[in-house]
Write a protein that holds these residues in place. Structure first.
Motif, PDB file in Angstrom:
ATOM      1  N   ALA A   1       0.840  -1.202   0.000  1.00 16.44           N
ATOM      2  CA  ALA A   1       0.000   0.000   0.000  1.00 16.44           C
ATOM      3  C   ALA A   1       0.874   1.250   0.000  1.00 16.44           C
ATOM      4  O   ALA A   1       2.004   1.240   0.509  1.00 16.44           O
ATOM      5  CB  ALA A   1      -0.924   0.009   1.225  1.00 16.44           C
ATOM      6  N   ASN A   2       0.356   2.308  -0.607  1.00 14.93           N
ATOM      7  CA  ASN A   2       1.033   3.620  -0.670  1.00 14.93           C
ATOM      8  C   ASN A   2       2.338   3.577  -1.462  1.00 14.93           C
ATOM      9  O   ASN A   2       3.280   4.334  -1.182  1.00 14.93           O
ATOM     10  CB  ASN A   2       1.324   4.161   0.739  1.00 14.93           C
ATOM     11  CG  ASN A   2       0.063   4.397   1.538  1.00 14.93           C
ATOM     12  OD1 ASN A   2      -1.047   4.359   1.002  1.00 14.93           O
ATOM     13  ND2 ASN A   2       0.231   4.625   2.831  1.00 14.93           N
TER      14      ASN A   2
ATOM     15  N   PRO B   1       4.650   4.537  -4.423  1.00 16.59           N
ATOM     16  CA  PRO B   1       4.712   5.516  -5.518  1.00 16.59           C
ATOM     17  C   PRO B   1       4.927   4.807  -6.859  1.00 16.59           C
ATOM     18  O   PRO B   1       5.540   3.745  -6.930  1.00 16.59           O
ATOM     19  CB  PRO B   1       5.912   6.385  -5.148  1.00 16.59           C
ATOM     20  CG  PRO B   1       6.735   5.560  -4.218  1.00 16.59           C
ATOM     21  CD  PRO B   1       5.778   4.673  -3.479  1.00 16.59           C
TER      22      PRO B   1
ATOM     23  N   TRP C   1       8.347   2.127   6.899  1.00 18.05           N
ATOM     24  CA  TRP C   1       7.264   1.208   6.561  1.00 18.05           C
ATOM     25  C   TRP C   1       6.720   0.534   7.816  1.00 18.05           C
ATOM     26  O   TRP C   1       7.336   0.562   8.879  1.00 18.05           O
ATOM     27  CB  TRP C   1       7.779   0.136   5.602  1.00 18.05           C
ATOM     28  CG  TRP C   1       8.939  -0.660   6.157  1.00 18.05           C
ATOM     29  CD1 TRP C   1      10.261  -0.322   6.134  1.00 18.05           C
ATOM     30  CD2 TRP C   1       8.862  -1.902   6.870  1.00 18.05           C
ATOM     31  NE1 TRP C   1      11.027  -1.277   6.771  1.00 18.05           N
ATOM     32  CE2 TRP C   1      10.193  -2.269   7.216  1.00 18.05           C
ATOM     33  CE3 TRP C   1       7.820  -2.754   7.232  1.00 18.05           C
ATOM     34  CZ2 TRP C   1      10.475  -3.438   7.924  1.00 18.05           C
ATOM     35  CZ3 TRP C   1       8.103  -3.925   7.919  1.00 18.05           C
ATOM     36  CH2 TRP C   1       9.431  -4.253   8.256  1.00 18.05           C
TER      37      TRP C   1
ATOM     38  N   VAL D   1       2.863  -1.445   4.237  1.00 14.53           N
ATOM     39  CA  VAL D   1       2.458  -0.054   4.030  1.00 14.53           C
ATOM     40  C   VAL D   1       3.717   0.810   3.994  1.00 14.53           C
ATOM     41  O   VAL D   1       4.486   0.843   4.949  1.00 14.53           O
ATOM     42  CB  VAL D   1       1.517   0.434   5.159  1.00 14.53           C
ATOM     43  CG1 VAL D   1       1.076   1.877   4.888  1.00 14.53           C
ATOM     44  CG2 VAL D   1       0.302  -0.484   5.274  1.00 14.53           C
TER      45      VAL D   1
ATOM     46  N   ASP E   1       5.345   4.194   4.248  1.00 13.47           N
ATOM     47  CA  ASP E   1       5.059   5.528   4.781  1.00 13.47           C
ATOM     48  C   ASP E   1       5.914   6.603   4.108  1.00 13.47           C
ATOM     49  O   ASP E   1       5.479   7.749   3.965  1.00 13.47           O
ATOM     50  CB  ASP E   1       5.301   5.540   6.296  1.00 13.47           C
ATOM     51  CG  ASP E   1       4.435   4.522   7.017  1.00 13.47           C
ATOM     52  OD1 ASP E   1       3.204   4.561   6.821  1.00 13.47           O
ATOM     53  OD2 ASP E   1       4.993   3.682   7.746  1.00 13.47           O
ATOM     54  N   HIS E   2       7.129   6.205   3.683  1.00 14.22           N
ATOM     55  CA  HIS E   2       8.021   7.165   3.020  1.00 14.22           C
ATOM     56  C   HIS E   2       9.127   6.394   2.322  1.00 14.22           C
ATOM     57  O   HIS E   2       9.626   5.384   2.819  1.00 14.22           O
ATOM     58  CB  HIS E   2       8.642   8.128   4.048  1.00 14.22           C
ATOM     59  CG  HIS E   2       9.654   9.060   3.444  1.00 14.22           C
ATOM     60  ND1 HIS E   2       9.298  10.214   2.790  1.00 14.22           N
ATOM     61  CD2 HIS E   2      11.022   8.981   3.371  1.00 14.22           C
ATOM     62  CE1 HIS E   2      10.389  10.817   2.347  1.00 14.22           C
ATOM     63  NE2 HIS E   2      11.450  10.100   2.686  1.00 14.22           N
TER      64      HIS E   2
END
Length: 535
Positions: free
Chosen positions: A328-329, A331, A381, A524, A526-527
């Protein structure tokens, strides 16, 4: 003919070696942790190596364990209960100083006898065997130095090759003895060689050579440009590789327990998990625009080219690369940004032993990749349970054939069933043909995750209400053979004869795979930075 030979092998061994082949041995592990392996969609035995005072072997079936302990090919292990090929086990153990590979075999025998109460009988029987023999003339190989550590390395694909250029497997071998070559051929060309390869060349010493052949799945497509492994061995090495009948040692399983006896109460303290070890050296560079994808592990070295970072994330976190829901998330650039990576593993990293040499253990490699991506791309993450697509098997009009003999081994193979019919010949788009025996519906669900990973990414649950076990053959097309479709059309037959696994299960088994949602661990992001930190 092969079936009759296998039957003869069983009859022969039953009249030979009536003394159980479980001798009293003086060598044993200091302490051992034995437990069932976690489920994986791609199970294969790896490990079988010593690191310091530790030994490990993971995802090993009981057949694998017996074959490893007695130094025979897995196909030589006969008989046993139905679960013997399907259940898998992990072993972590502490070993005394100066333990050798031969010591490990004795330790495994002792462990199997003590923890699983294994009893086997030994004998010899004529069985199908690929015989490697000398050709009519001199070998077309260069004499090398026998240092005891001969090895083979696969060659990278040629750069800038035309899209329609023939594709070959190429390996460069140095200092290889003929028995090692026999093992190497089985390891690298397993698509052709479904039986052990035995050296009968009578050639001593070690040899250097390069061999090139076409993968089994591409041989028909490449036509005149194709080179089978048999033709390659004869034309390029000056040897012969032929299927014959030869006596082989056979192990008949008399009895064995499915559940090992309990581990020692202090196992966690006595065998703590080793700390994760990062790469010692890592060099990351953006790939050239026209560079072709390539990856190789050589000993403790990792070399990848033109590899999308997304692929490395899928591998590092052990996710299904066909399942977009597992991350998820993410890019969009993760799929398009490609990198060349060269890395060297540390001295304490575990290795997996294969006939062609040693490779970094996949679990350790995943740990090192996670650490590298997290540090160099400044990735943050976490894992989180989220609803993802799963499937439930329901009964519509079952066409499954109940297993005639419930003592048969539970197994699946790629290829025709007892009737010998192969739909792949008439319809190449039906490129998957799975034949299974003595399978419960729950086991069928597990098998679908393994053989149809392009369609099914997560758990398949059984809601059929069907009891017992079944034999069946399933013919379908891999996901890449299906024309793009949306909605309900995705489950229908394709005009070129392709058939999705969903439609195949419906037509051929009389079952239905109903889509559902289940909570499942998702990575997931996060960055993450698009540019790695400097080398």
């Amino acid at each position: 003919m092969r079936a009759s030979l296998a039957l003869f092998a069983l009859l022969s061994v039953s009249s030979l070696g009536q003394t159980p082949a479980t001798p009293a041995v003086s060598k044993s592990f200091v302490i051992a942790d034995v437990h069932p392996s976690p489920f994986t969609s791609n199970p294969f035995m790896h490990g079988n190596s010593i690191q310091g005072d530790r030994y490990f072997l993971t995802q090993a079936s009981m057949i694998d364990l017996i074959a490893t302990a007695y130094g025979v090919d897995a196909v030589n292990v006969q008989g046993g209960p139905p679960w013997i090929e399907r259940d898998r086990y992990d072993i972590r153990a502490k070993v005394p100083a100066k333990t050798t590979p031969d010591d490990i075999k004795l330790m495994l025998r002792a462990l199997l006898a003590e923890r699983f109460h294994l009893v086997v009988k030994t004998g010899t029987a004529p069985m199908p065997t690929y015989i490697l023999s000398a050709g009519a003339g001199k070998p077309k190989m260069e004499e090398g130095e026998d240092t005891g550590d001969g090895s083979c390395q696969p060659a990278p694909p040629p750069q800038n090759a035309p899209p329609d250029a023939p594709s070959y497997n190429v390996i460069h071998c140095k200092g290889l003895t003929m028995p090692a070559l026999a093992d190497t051929l089985r390891n690298f060309a397993g698509g052709y060689l479904d039986q052990p390869v035995i050296d009968e060349t009578n050639l001593s010493g070690a040899w250097n050579f390069t061999i090139k052949w076409t993968g089994r799945g591409l041989l028909e497509k490449q036509g005149a440009d194709g080179i089978s492994i048999f033709a390659a061995v004869e034309k390029q090495l000056g040897l012969k590789l032929e299927l014959k009948t030869a006596p082989r040692p056979v192990f008949q399983v008399v009895s064995v327990d499915e559940a090992p006896s309990p581990n020692a109460a202090n196992i966690a303290e006595a065998l703590p998990e080793p700390p994760a070890t990062p790469f010692e050296v890592v060099v990351i560079r953006p790939s050239a625009p026209d560079e072709r994808g390539y990856g190789r592990i050589t000993g403790d070295q990792i070399d990848t080219r033109a590899t999308p970072l997304m692929f490395l994330i899928y591998f590092g976190w052990d996710l299904n690369a066909n399942n977009s829901e597992s991350i998820a998330n993410a890019p969009k650039w993760l799929d398009t940004a490609k990198f060349d990576i060269r890395a060297k593993a540390g001295a304490n990293v575990r290795v997996d032993k294969f006939s062609s040499g040693t490779l970094i253990n996949f679990e350790d490699l995943r740990n090192m990749l996670r650490a590298m991506i997290t540090e160099r791309f400044q990735m943050k993450w976490h894992m989180e349970n989220r609803p993802v697509t799963a499937y439930t098997l329901v009964a519509v009009k079952p066409k499954l054939k109940p297993t005639a003999d419930p003592t048969e081994r539970t197994r699946c193979k790629e290829g025709p069933g007892p009737d010998g019919k192969d739909p792949r010949i008439a319809t190449p788009a039906l490129n998957r043909l799975i034949t299974c025996q003595n399978m419960t519906i729950a086991q069928i669900g597990d098998e679908l995750q393994r053989v149809a990973s392009g369609y099914i990414y997560n758990t398949v649950t059984d809601s059929t209400g069907l009891k017992g076990s079944y034999d069946f053959t399933l013919s379908f097309s891999s996901a890449d053979k299906m024309a793009p479709a949306t909605g309900d059309a995705a489950n229908n037959a394709d005009p070129n004869g392709a058939l999705s696994v969903f439609e195949a299960v419906s037509r051929q088994l009389g079952l239905k795979l109903e889509k559902t949602k289940l909570p499942y661990p998702v990575l997931v992001i996060d960055h993450i930075e698009e540019t790695p930190t400097e080398n």
